[in-house]
Design a protein around this motif. Structure first.
Motif, PDB file in Angstrom:
ATOM      1  N   TYR A 175      -3.174   7.843  -3.522  1.00  0.00           N
ATOM      2  CA  TYR A 175      -3.298   6.716  -2.575  1.00  0.00           C
ATOM      3  C   TYR A 175      -3.632   5.559  -3.404  1.00  0.00           C
ATOM      4  O   TYR A 175      -4.449   5.385  -4.409  1.00  0.00           O
ATOM      5  CB  TYR A 175      -4.526   6.840  -1.452  1.00  0.00           C
ATOM      6  CG  TYR A 175      -4.852   5.737  -1.138  1.00  0.00           C
ATOM      7  CD1 TYR A 175      -4.120   5.009  -0.507  1.00  0.00           C
ATOM      8  CD2 TYR A 175      -6.065   4.754  -1.070  1.00  0.00           C
ATOM      9  CE1 TYR A 175      -4.418   3.292   0.914  1.00  0.00           C
ATOM     10  CE2 TYR A 175      -6.446   3.660  -0.483  1.00  0.00           C
ATOM     11  CZ  TYR A 175      -5.358   3.198   0.360  1.00  0.00           C
ATOM     12  OH  TYR A 175      -6.046   2.226   1.171  1.00  0.00           O
ATOM     13  N   ASN A 218       0.476  -1.142   0.857  1.00  0.00           N
ATOM     14  CA  ASN A 218       0.209   0.133  -0.486  1.00  0.00           C
ATOM     15  C   ASN A 218       1.142   1.229   0.263  1.00  0.00           C
ATOM     16  O   ASN A 218       2.333   1.520   1.034  1.00  0.00           O
ATOM     17  CB  ASN A 218      -0.639   0.237   1.262  1.00  0.00           C
ATOM     18  CG  ASN A 218      -1.717  -1.684   1.612  1.00  0.00           C
ATOM     19  OD1 ASN A 218      -2.285  -1.450  -0.039  1.00  0.00           O
ATOM     20  ND2 ASN A 218      -2.119  -1.842   2.324  1.00  0.00           N
ATOM     21  N   PRO A 239      -3.703   1.382  -2.900  1.00  0.00           N
ATOM     22  CA  PRO A 239      -3.448   0.087  -2.324  1.00  0.00           C
ATOM     23  C   PRO A 239      -2.908  -0.602  -2.998  1.00  0.00           C
ATOM     24  O   PRO A 239      -2.206  -1.044  -4.885  1.00  0.00           O
ATOM     25  CB  PRO A 239      -5.184   0.000  -2.171  1.00  0.00           C
ATOM     26  CG  PRO A 239      -6.330   1.033  -2.863  1.00  0.00           C
ATOM     27  CD  PRO A 239      -5.047   2.332  -3.567  1.00  0.00           C
ATOM     28  N   GLN A 240      -2.311  -1.210  -3.144  1.00  0.00           N
ATOM     29  CA  GLN A 240      -1.740  -2.976  -3.200  1.00  0.00           C
ATOM     30  C   GLN A 240      -2.452  -3.281  -4.150  1.00  0.00           C
ATOM     31  O   GLN A 240      -3.819  -3.715  -3.466  1.00  0.00           O
ATOM     32  CB  GLN A 240      -0.986  -3.909  -2.434  1.00  0.00           C
ATOM     33  CG  GLN A 240      -2.554  -4.609  -1.255  1.00  0.00           C
ATOM     34  CD  GLN A 240      -1.324  -6.079  -0.709  1.00  0.00           C
ATOM     35  OE1 GLN A 240      -0.702  -5.562   0.488  1.00  0.00           O
ATOM     36  NE2 GLN A 240      -1.741  -7.214  -0.916  1.00  0.00           N
ATOM     37  N   THR A 256      -6.605   2.404   4.718  1.00  0.00           N
ATOM     38  CA  THR A 256      -5.262   2.147   4.865  1.00  0.00           C
ATOM     39  C   THR A 256      -4.075   2.325   5.419  1.00  0.00           C
ATOM     40  O   THR A 256      -4.019   3.103   4.857  1.00  0.00           O
ATOM     41  CB  THR A 256      -4.958   0.427   4.381  1.00  0.00           C
ATOM     42  OG1 THR A 256      -4.784   0.902   3.305  1.00  0.00           O
ATOM     43  CG2 THR A 256      -6.739  -0.084   4.162  1.00  0.00           C
ATOM     44  N   SER A 305      -0.363   3.286   4.859  1.00  0.00           N
ATOM     45  CA  SER A 305       0.529   2.577   3.670  1.00  0.00           C
ATOM     46  C   SER A 305       2.418   3.503   4.304  1.00  0.00           C
ATOM     47  O   SER A 305       1.297   4.299   5.095  1.00  0.00           O
ATOM     48  CB  SER A 305      -0.723   3.605   2.931  1.00  0.00           C
ATOM     49  OG  SER A 305      -0.542   4.680   2.813  1.00  0.00           O
ATOM     50  N   THR A 322       0.981   5.575  -0.520  1.00  0.00           N
ATOM     51  CA  THR A 322       1.074   6.874  -0.473  1.00  0.00           C
ATOM     52  C   THR A 322       2.004   7.995  -1.198  1.00  0.00           C
ATOM     53  O   THR A 322       2.726   7.951  -0.100  1.00  0.00           O
ATOM     54  CB  THR A 322       0.270   7.436   1.147  1.00  0.00           C
ATOM     55  OG1 THR A 322      -0.534   6.007   1.882  1.00  0.00           O
ATOM     56  CG2 THR A 322      -0.336   8.994   0.030  1.00  0.00           C
ATOM     57  N   ALA A 356      -4.115  -2.645  -6.551  1.00  0.00           N
ATOM     58  CA  ALA A 356      -5.634  -1.735  -7.339  1.00  0.00           C
ATOM     59  C   ALA A 356      -6.389  -1.368  -8.531  1.00  0.00           C
ATOM     60  O   ALA A 356      -5.307  -1.559  -9.271  1.00  0.00           O
ATOM     61  CB  ALA A 356      -5.457  -0.434  -6.390  1.00  0.00           C
TER      62      ALA A 356
END
Length: 394
Positions: free
Chosen positions: A199, A185, A201-202, A315, A317, A187, A204
């Motif tokens: 942002y 994750n 997310p892994q 989440t 990150s 940012t 994503a």
């Protein structure tokens, strides 16, 4: 078929392209010029930044831009003149660095020019029914193309607005292409005049990303430094380190209604500027507050607004920092202390922290010429399948 159309087809069909990305931010430090070798498109994009340089602006040029920047009432004569002058100046600067780098102009396929932002007006901050979002960047691409002899892609933000977006931040597209991760994750925090985050997310999809302005970066601190010192910024936080944070003033600054708006959102120096800060000093009868205390409070204001925004993300990150604010050691220290975790520089992702924004516009130009509508597969037409940029031929 015209020769420039044939050449454009050849560039689009080539296995790789040499693209110059340009960025001139609201801080007016200078023109960032990144020479990028790009292959592929979309998530298959591979990019190497081969050369990078920031060409400083003269004091007279800065003054000319400051006379029309972020003001509701300006001279149309001055604004019209600057549109051509900035385009020509940027073209001359490109010619100079290419000569210094010993890079033949004919080897460069495209220039990606952001232009110089003069005014940014998202409707969300004005609450006027029926008004559209709007933004204005000057430095016409035709002048750059003619001065350099290189096809130029410019004025990227207007298409985003035409599709219902706010025209900023556009970092989401390049960040998604270049810096997404299957394992982490992330940012991506960029602190220029304004701070913004992407942002990631892994693993994503594009729809899962969040990209937003989150408040002031260097803009008010720089303006305060210019007002009281010969410098354009608080170098190494030398002023702020001598002061103390005024907590009541900090709390007042953080009550600005922008911070209560949901992500994503956009803002600019039209909202966060020295006049606004001075009005807060007057409102709280703090005209006696020392320069050092003002700068220390502004430094913490930027840090706190960044941390508040990152804590609101879905989440935790890893944070990677880029932009001019990355050079402010006290700002980095304040952010890390408030987060209670370290922050990393974008160099750890093989992206020069000063070149990042120029690189991202090179990516947008590559997508405009060689991409396809599926690069940003999205349920939201405002963010997804659109191609940004206008073409100027030599």
């Amino acid at each position: 078929m015209f020769k420039h159309i044939e050449k454009l087809h050849q560039i689009a069909s080539s296995s790789e392209r040499l693209i110059i990305g340009l960025m001139s931010g609201t801080s007016l430090d200078g023109l960032d010029i990144a020479l990028c070798r790009v292959s592929g498109h979309g998530k298959s994009t591979q990019l190497i930044c081969e050369k990078f340089q920031t060409v400083k602006y003269t004091e007279s040029f800065k003054l000319s831009v400051q006379q029309v920047f972020s003001k509701q009432h300006v001279s149309l004569d001055a604004l019209c003149l600057l549109n051509a002058q900035i385009g020509r100046l940027h073209g001359e600067m490109i010619n100079q660095v290419l000569a210094a780098w010993d890079v033949p102009k004919q080897s460069v396929d495209l220039i990606a020019s952001h232009g110089q932002t003069i005014y940014h007006r998202p409707s969300s901050l004005h609450q006027t029914e029926g008004e559209v979002n709007s933004t204005l960047q000057i430095g016409d691409g035709d002048h750059i193309a003619v001065a350099t002899g290189i096809t130029t892609v410019s004025d990227f933000r207007q298409k985003h607005i035409a599709y219902g977006g706010e025209g900023a931040p556009l970092a989401i597209y390049g960040d998604y292409i270049l810096l997404s991760s299957e394992e982490e994750n992330r940012t991506l925090l960029n602190i220029g005049g304004i701070s913004n985050i992407t942002y990631l997310p892994q693993a994503a999809t594009f729809d899962e990303l969040i990209c937003s302005d989150i408040g002031p970066g260097n803009t008010i601190m720089n303006a305060l430094a210019r007002q009281h010192t010969p410098d354009d910024f608080d170098k190494d936080a030398g002023i702020a380190r001598q002061g103390k944070v005024h907590q009541a003033l900090l709390d007042n600054l953080l009550e600005h209604p922008f911070f209560a708006l949901p992500l994503p959102k956009t803002t600019g120096p039209e909202t966060f500027n020295l006049d606004w800060f001075n009005s807060k000093l007057q409102e709280m009868d703090l005209h006696h507050l020392s320069l050092a205390d003002q700068m220390a409070t502004l430094n913490m204001f930027t840090a706190q607004s960044i941390v508040n925004a990152t804590k609101a993300l879905p989440t935790q990150s890893t944070i990677y920092l880029s932009g001019g604010g990355a050079h402010n050691p006290l700002l980095r220290q304040n952010i890390s202390r408030l987060l209670k975790s370290p922050i990393h520089l974008s160099e750890q992702l093989n992206i020069d922290m000063d070149a990042k924004e120029a690189i991202l516009f090179a990516v947008l130009a590559n997508e405009c010429i060689a991409g396809d509508q599926h690069a940003f597969a999205s349920k939201n037409a405002k963010q997804g399948s659109l191609s940004m940029g206008k073409l100027s031929f030599p």
